[in-house]
Design a protein around this motif. Structure first.
Motif: not given
Length: 193
Positions: A1-13, A19-35
């Motif tokens: 895992m990355s060095g940050s405390e909160t895992p980073v999830v990249l959504i490529v959609e 993409a926004e639906t996945y972001n809403l589902w995951l944003a409370d638990d992860y740092e989410v990036r979108m592309a």
């Protein structure tokens, strides 16, 4: 895992609503990036990304091409293909860690991300084992027994899974059956947490 405390999830959609639906589902638990494209996804990708959720069919760089470039870069992230493309034997050559067919549900996405994060802590042999078992299960869920029996690559995959299972069993002290093997692997992941 990355060095940050909160895992980073990249959504490529490439579909913004998905993409926004996945972001809403995951944003409370992860740092989410979108592309929104393969090129944007590669630009967002760095050593901090733990899990990539990657659509296969996008304009420009396809998800398959993005996956290939991720693996060429040698980045230590897990990749889940999240796609409407039905899997075929071509997946045997692909370096993904999980394959989800759309539409998917929130809990399925959460479970997949959690499993991939957990697997990131395993050694290379165990990661290869899980990756190949995922491919085997995906094909077995979508192909007939006759199709599987006639495909040389699939048969080689099964042989490699058996070899890895035997190697892991030896490493873990000789495990005789599938239930013991699975229980031991689960116990290993519980100890590592």
């Amino acid at each position: 895992m990355s060095g940050s405390e909160t895992p980073v999830v990249l959504i490529v959609e490439d579909e913004p609503d998905v993409a926004e639906t996945y972001n809403l589902w995951l944003a409370d638990d992860y740092e989410v990036r979108m592309a929104g494209s393969g090129d944007e996804g590669l630009a967002e990708l760095d050593d901090e990304v733990d899990v990539v959720l990657l659509d296969r069919m996008m304009p420009g760089l396809s998800g398959d091409e993005v996956l290939e470039r991720i693996r060429e870069r040698g980045l230590d992230c897990r990749v889940a293909m999240v796609t409407a493309v039905e899997p075929d034997f071509d997946i045997l050559e692909m370096g993904f860690d999980a394959y989800l067919c759309k539409p998917i549900r929130s809990q399925q996405l959460h479970d997949t991300v959690e499993n991939l994060l957990e697997r990131s802590t395993y050694d290379d042999m165990l990661q290869e084992y899980y990756s190949l078992v995922e491919k085997q299960a995906t094909l077995e869920a979508t192909k007939s027994s006759a199709e599987l029996a006639d495909n040389e690559e699939y048969l080689e995959l099964r042989e490699r899974v058996d070899e890895l299972k035997e190697g892991l069993s030896d490493t873990l002290g000789g495990i005789d059956d599938d239930e013991d093997f699975i229980a031991t692997l689960r116990g290993l992941s519980d100890v590592e947490e």
